[in-house]
Design a protein around this motif. Structure first.
Motif, mmCIF file in Angstrom:
data_model
loop_
_atom_site.group_PDB
_atom_site.id
_atom_site.type_symbol
_atom_site.label_atom_id
_atom_site.label_comp_id
_atom_site.label_asym_id
_atom_site.label_seq_id
_atom_site.Cartn_x
_atom_site.Cartn_y
_atom_site.Cartn_z
ATOM 1 N N ARG A 268 -82.928 36.758 -76.945
ATOM 2 C CA ARG A 268 -81.945 35.941 -75.881
ATOM 3 C C ARG A 268 -81.121 34.943 -76.486
ATOM 4 O O ARG A 268 -80.137 35.071 -76.023
ATOM 5 C CB ARG A 268 -83.238 35.230 -75.193
ATOM 6 N N SER A 269 -81.302 34.535 -77.662
ATOM 7 C CA SER A 269 -80.281 33.700 -78.237
ATOM 8 C C SER A 269 -79.026 34.550 -78.882
ATOM 9 O O SER A 269 -78.111 34.152 -78.498
ATOM 10 C CB SER A 269 -81.002 33.041 -79.549
ATOM 11 N N ARG A 270 -79.526 35.651 -79.285
ATOM 12 C CA ARG A 270 -78.297 36.764 -79.519
ATOM 13 C C ARG A 270 -77.734 36.845 -78.191
ATOM 14 O O ARG A 270 -76.384 37.358 -78.315
ATOM 15 C CB ARG A 270 -78.861 37.856 -80.469
ATOM 16 N N GLU A 271 -78.367 37.491 -77.271
ATOM 17 C CA GLU A 271 -77.770 37.785 -76.085
ATOM 18 C C GLU A 271 -76.908 36.565 -75.435
ATOM 19 O O GLU A 271 -75.672 36.937 -74.831
ATOM 20 C CB GLU A 271 -78.887 38.270 -75.021
ATOM 21 N N ASP A 272 -77.367 35.467 -75.370
ATOM 22 C CA ASP A 272 -76.663 34.294 -74.893
ATOM 23 C C ASP A 272 -75.287 34.048 -75.889
ATOM 24 O O ASP A 272 -74.242 33.658 -75.341
ATOM 25 C CB ASP A 272 -77.405 32.843 -75.061
ATOM 26 N N THR A 273 -75.561 34.220 -77.252
ATOM 27 C CA THR A 273 -74.445 34.131 -78.198
ATOM 28 C C THR A 273 -73.521 35.160 -77.715
ATOM 29 O O THR A 273 -71.984 35.117 -77.612
ATOM 30 C CB THR A 273 -74.814 34.262 -79.732
ATOM 31 N N MET A 274 -73.612 36.368 -77.520
ATOM 32 C CA MET A 274 -72.787 37.503 -77.108
ATOM 33 C C MET A 274 -72.312 37.215 -75.676
ATOM 34 O O MET A 274 -70.893 37.277 -75.390
ATOM 35 C CB MET A 274 -73.886 38.961 -77.010
ATOM 36 N N GLY A 275 -72.947 36.577 -74.660
ATOM 37 C CA GLY A 275 -72.462 36.415 -73.510
ATOM 38 C C GLY A 275 -71.488 35.139 -73.535
ATOM 39 O O GLY A 275 -70.389 35.082 -72.973
ATOM 40 N N GLU A 276 -71.589 34.461 -74.520
ATOM 41 C CA GLU A 276 -70.563 33.246 -74.701
ATOM 42 C C GLU A 276 -69.272 33.942 -75.158
ATOM 43 O O GLU A 276 -68.258 33.429 -74.942
ATOM 44 C CB GLU A 276 -71.274 32.132 -75.559
ATOM 45 N N LYS A 277 -69.687 34.692 -76.262
ATOM 46 C CA LYS A 277 -68.302 35.508 -76.868
ATOM 47 C C LYS A 277 -67.354 36.024 -75.712
ATOM 48 O O LYS A 277 -66.293 35.959 -75.840
ATOM 49 C CB LYS A 277 -68.743 36.364 -78.029
ATOM 50 N N ILE A 278 -68.234 36.833 -74.741
ATOM 51 C CA ILE A 278 -67.799 37.641 -73.960
ATOM 52 C C ILE A 278 -66.829 36.784 -72.797
ATOM 53 O O ILE A 278 -65.859 36.970 -72.390
ATOM 54 C CB ILE A 278 -68.833 38.531 -73.099
ATOM 55 N N GLU A 279 -67.657 35.701 -72.680
ATOM 56 C CA GLU A 279 -67.075 34.643 -71.704
ATOM 57 C C GLU A 279 -65.839 34.157 -72.268
ATOM 58 O O GLU A 279 -64.805 33.917 -71.355
ATOM 59 C CB GLU A 279 -67.895 33.440 -71.370
ATOM 60 N N ASP A 280 -65.932 33.871 -73.400
ATOM 61 C CA ASP A 280 -64.826 33.255 -74.222
ATOM 62 C C ASP A 280 -63.543 34.278 -74.124
ATOM 63 O O ASP A 280 -62.345 33.937 -74.143
ATOM 64 C CB ASP A 280 -65.032 32.870 -75.797
ATOM 65 N N LEU A 281 -63.931 35.581 -74.441
ATOM 66 C CA LEU A 281 -62.774 36.815 -74.589
ATOM 67 C C LEU A 281 -62.171 36.792 -73.262
ATOM 68 O O LEU A 281 -61.122 37.058 -73.088
ATOM 69 C CB LEU A 281 -63.320 37.923 -74.900
ATOM 70 N N GLU A 282 -63.179 36.799 -72.207
ATOM 71 C CA GLU A 282 -62.675 36.576 -70.733
ATOM 72 C C GLU A 282 -61.765 35.369 -70.270
ATOM 73 O O GLU A 282 -60.587 35.654 -69.761
ATOM 74 C CB GLU A 282 -63.771 36.982 -69.870
ATOM 75 N N ASP A 283 -61.897 34.338 -71.021
ATOM 76 C CA ASP A 283 -61.242 33.260 -70.614
ATOM 77 C C ASP A 283 -59.789 33.246 -71.475
ATOM 78 O O ASP A 283 -58.742 33.151 -70.742
ATOM 79 C CB ASP A 283 -62.017 31.927 -71.145
#
Length: 638
Positions: A268-283
């Motif tokens: 889940r930590s990796r998933e959250d990290t990936m989600g944050e990266k995706i959010e950063d890329l989307e931003d």
């Protein structure tokens, strides 16, 4: 004091009611956590209002039953009970025989704080701690639930769970039942060295007896699949009490579940990290899109201002009306100034310009602004559109019976232009034989129709146009020098559209309104980027190509707005190339796109002739062929 008696499959529990509200459900957030599978996470509440107990169902899936019937809201008296699935909850008071102080205990929250002291809890509460992980669904909740599960399973334990970081070092992530605000300071001095040795894949549980001030403890490697990714440390709360072999075995068995929860935490930590990266890329993408839109808005505004300035600027004063020839560029004003000088002069005019640049409009201006507009017609003929025999009869006319099919006399173009102006477009395309006949008409001012015995005088103003270099054609011997001197008395060069791009907004506005009106539409707008693409294109077909493009866009639009996606392939490619360059595309991609577009334009201008296209591009014919194969550009002519 009122209290609740909860009867489930695993036994009976009693809960004193010390507040005004009690919540029930499977979630550990509730005051009374239920194990029954038909219980919702937040099932119902029991509140004390004005001295009365009110039971309220929280829109649960399986309902809350009172005397066998589902209720949404029900008043309860002491001694009443309600049912959730197979669980029965009875409301009692201290006078009831059901109240037993030795068996009574308060419910333990599944997310108990690390400072919580030892409390006698059973397997039900240990399993209930796992619901915390399910409810929270976070990396922290998974590993904390694992620590709580072990600590609650065997009373009197302190638990620490460590997870290996990316560098391979263990980091404490969860504590249970430690007594200070900094539980890591309570770990024994040998903790880190011992724990790190257990990260090896073949490591086994290590049990350490009491040592000095340190209580007996157990180190258990936590496996996730085939790899050890963490270590669980368990110590006795009371240093005088050993950890039995049976308890060690129980801890080892329970560590399998703890390892699974730890793996879930890591995932889940990796998933959250990936989600944050995706959010950063989307931003970043959203920010880039905003910047692109801002650039497009700015450029569109600049083009609009350019158009407005071109309309509002005080244009040079000219003698005649040139409103049909839309343009406010310097090149067009040079044309207007030349027309002012020669319009009323009885001299031939040669108009030079590429196909589609508007040569016929210059001829119209010469005629309709002159005195000949009142005495004669403007007669136009495209010399390239007719074969030589037919061109002669069209220009000079014929007599009845001059040839098969000549059933009546016909006045030729020169005869129709008597008193007016004759405009011969594409003069460079006529044959040498036809050039000799035309020269005689120009020199003598007489026309002899085919089959006629005598010539007749005609009064005409000669205007010719060509997209060829006639001086070069004279050197090649394909155009008569004497005819060239006759028609080239005054030369007007009409600039191609790519040399007067500041006129494009004016032309677009004119053609857009005309096309919209012809289609029965109201005001049609251009989408962001369309005008910019139109300004960036090289327009090998000049004004005629631009007019046809606007007609096409309006025809394909919804009648309100022209989208950039409707642009023809060449223009759409220009827009895409500029967008690529603006958003940071590689130099190689941008150069290849531009190169491909230039080859397509050259092939269009030379009508597929590879040799001529190669000359325009400064390439060898073989080099052009290789590039065309590379980019998938078709072309058949040599």
């Amino acid at each position: 004091m009122p209290f609740l008696v909860v009867e489930e499959k695993n036994g009976t529990r009693q809960f004193p009611i010390r507040g005004n509200s009690v919540s029930f459900g499977r979630s550990p957030e509730n005051d009374v956590m239920l194990a029954d599978e038909k219980s919702s996470r937040k099932h119902c509440t029991l509140t004390l209002e004005n001295g009365q107990f009110i039971l309220r169902d929280l829109k649960s899936l399986n309902g809350t039953l009172v005397r066998g019937e589902r209720v949404l809201e029900q008043r309860l008296e002491i001694g009443d009970f309600f049912q959730i699935g197979q669980a029965k909850i009875r409301l009692q008071n201290e006078d009831s025989s059901a109240f037993e102080t030795q068996g009574a205990m308060e419910p333990i929250s599944a997310n108990a704080a690390p400072l919580a002291g030892h409390q006698a809890v059973g397997i039900n509460e240990a399993l209930g701690s796992l619901a915390y992980a399910v409810a929270e669904d976070t990396p922290k909740s998974f590993v904390e639930a694992a620590a709580q599960f072990i600590g609650r399973l065997i009373p009197g334990l302190r638990v620490c769970i460590c997870i290996a970081n990316t560098d391979g070092a263990l980091e404490p992530k969860a504590f249970f039942n430690f007594i200070s605000g900094s539980p890591q300071d309570e770990l024994p001095a040998f903790f880190r060295a011992t724990a790190n040795r257990l990260l090896a894949n073949k490591a086994k549980t290590q049990v350490k007896a009491r040592s000095g001030d340190y209580p007996p403890c157990v180190f258990v490697p936590l496996r996730c699949g085939e790899r050890v990714q963490g270590v669980m440390y368990v110590e006795r709360e009371n240093k005088d009490t050993d950890i039995s072999e049976t308890q060690v075995k129980l801890i080892e068995n329970a560590s399998l579940l703890a390892g699974t929860l730890m793996g879930a935490s890591v995932s889940r930590s990796r998933e959250d990290t990936m989600g944050e990266k995706i959010e950063d890329l989307e931003d970043q993408l959203a920010q880039l899109r905003k910047e692109m839109e801002a650039k497009l808005d700015l450029q569109t505004a600049e083009l609009t201002n350019m158009k407005k300035e071109a309309e509002d600027a005080e244009a040079p004063q000219h003698r005649f009306d040139y409103s049909e020839m839309i343009g406010n560029s310097q090149g067009m004003h040079e044309v207007f100034r030349m027309l002012d000088k020669v319009t009323d002069l009885p001299v031939p005019v040669l108009i030079l310009g590429e196909s589609g640049s508007g040569k016929e409009l210059v001829a119209r201006a010469l005629h309709f602004n002159s005195g000949r507009a009142a005495s004669g017609k403007l007669v136009a003929e495209n010399c390239a559109a007719l074969p030589e025999t037919l061109l002669e009869s069209e220009l000079f006319g014929y007599m009845k019976g001059a040839f098969t099919g000549a059933d009546r006399d016909k006045i030729g173009m020169f005869g129709l232009a008597n008193g007016g102006t004759i405009f011969l477009d594409e003069i460079g395309e006529i044959s040498l034989a036809m050039q000799a006949k035309l020269l005689r008409v120009i020199e003598e001012g007489e026309v002899r129709p085919i089959g006629a015995k005598a010539s007749k005088k005609v009064d005409f103003r000669l205007v010719c146009a060509t997209n060829k270099n006639l001086a070069e054609e004279v050197r090649k011997g394909t155009f008569r020098q004497d005819l060239f001197f006759r028609i080239n008395v005054v030369t007007i060069r009409l600039p191609p559209l790519r040399e007067r791009k500041e006129d494009i907004p004016l032309l677009v506005d004119f053609f857009l309104k005309k096309a919209a009106s012809d289609a029965g539409y109201g005001h049609v707008k251009l989408d962001r980027g369309v005008l910019r693409a139109l300004m960036s294109y090289s327009w090998p077909g000049n004004v005629r190509e631009l007019e046809n493009e606007i007609k096409r866009l309006v025809a394909l639009s919804d009648g309100k707005k022209v989208e950039a996606s409707l642009l023809s392939p060449g223009l759409r490619q220009v827009a895409e190339e500029e967008s690529l360059s603006e958003i940071g595309s590689s130099l190689k991609d941008v150069v290849e796109n531009i190169e491909k577009r230039k080859i397509v334009e050259a092939m269009d201008r030379t009508k597929g002739n590879k040799s001529r296209a190669a000359e325009l591009l400064g390439l060898s014919r073989l080099g052009l062929r290789k590039k065309m194969e590379r980019y998938g550009i078709e072309g058949d002519k040599d």
